[in-house]
Scaffold this active site. Structure first.
Site, PDB file in Angstrom:
ATOM      1  CG  LEU A 146     -19.127 -25.000  69.175  1.00 49.73           C
ATOM      2  CD1 LEU A 146     -17.923 -25.847  69.554  1.00 49.73           C
ATOM      3  CD2 LEU A 146     -19.508 -25.252  67.727  1.00 49.73           C
ATOM      4  CG  HIS A 166      -9.880 -14.751  73.211  1.00 44.04           C
ATOM      5  ND1 HIS A 166     -11.142 -14.439  72.761  1.00 44.04           N
ATOM      6  CD2 HIS A 166      -9.501 -13.719  74.006  1.00 44.04           C
ATOM      7  CE1 HIS A 166     -11.513 -13.279  73.266  1.00 44.04           C
ATOM      8  NE2 HIS A 166     -10.541 -12.808  74.019  1.00 44.04           N
TER       9      HIS A 166
END
Length: 204
Positions: free
Chosen positions: A95, A111
């Site tokens: 990002l 994750h």
């Protein structure tokens, strides 16, 4: 401030497994949330077709040719959709600063391993599970964390341990963790929506 009903924006590059599980929980009435927007960097991503089929607003914002413009467009799209919390569901792009600033401590990622040991740049997909298999660890798992400017680095919100059997290879570990991830992500969001889990305060 996040209202009691979570107003969610989703970023997905491919299938969006967590997106699908979260939308299912919303539809079932087990998660007090609303899906406001699904964005992908790939126009052909199945996640966009899924969202369109559920009448959730969608945007395709490619990032390769103009990362800065894509960052600005993404931050604006999320803001205009009224998203208060952003969920990464297999979003394979880092990002940019505008989006990170606009949603500081309000962007969540899952994750597929236990952080911080199996995180960082290059640790995604099968590579993560290969590292776990090579370690001989008896436990893997999943980690939900806040997203910041570094890979897998932001504050850790919750972890789920997934037991492994001796000799599990990367494919087997991946299958076990992948099966556990969606419900775990839903549960973390449920805890946020009820106030049982409090997100870090933005610095500004």
């Amino acid at each position: 401030m996040i209202s009691p009903q979570l107003k969610l924006g989703f970023l997905a590059s491919n299938n969006g497994s967590s997106l699908r599980a979260i939308v299912a929980a919303i539809d079932a009435g087990t998660l007090d949330a609303e899906a406001r927007l699904v964005v992908s960097n790939r126009r052909e991503a199945p996640a966009l077709a899924f969202a369109a089929g559920r009448r959730i607003a969608t945007r395709a914002i490619p990032t390769v040719t103009d990362p800065d413009g894509a960052d600005a467009a993404l931050a604006a799209a999320l803001r205009d959709a009224g998203a208060e919390l952003v969920v990464l569901s297999g979003y394979l792009r880092k990002l940019g600063p505008r989006t990170l600033a606009a949603y500081e401590n309000r962007i969540l990622n899952i994750h597929p391993a236990l952080l911080p040991r199996y995180g960082g740049q290059g640790m995604y997909g099968r590579r993560v599970h290969e590292a776990v298999a090579a370690s001989g660890d008896a436990i893997s798992g999943a980690s939900v964390h806040v997203v910041d400017g570094d890979y897998d680095h932001g504050p850790l919100l919750a972890t789920l341990e997934v037991p492994l059997a001796p000799g599990d290879d990367a494919a087997t570990i991946e299958a076990k963790v992948t099966a556990a991830e969606p419900a775990f992500f839903v549960e973390v969001l449920r805890r946020i929506s009820t106030g049982a889990l409090v997100l870090p305060k933005p610095h500004r």
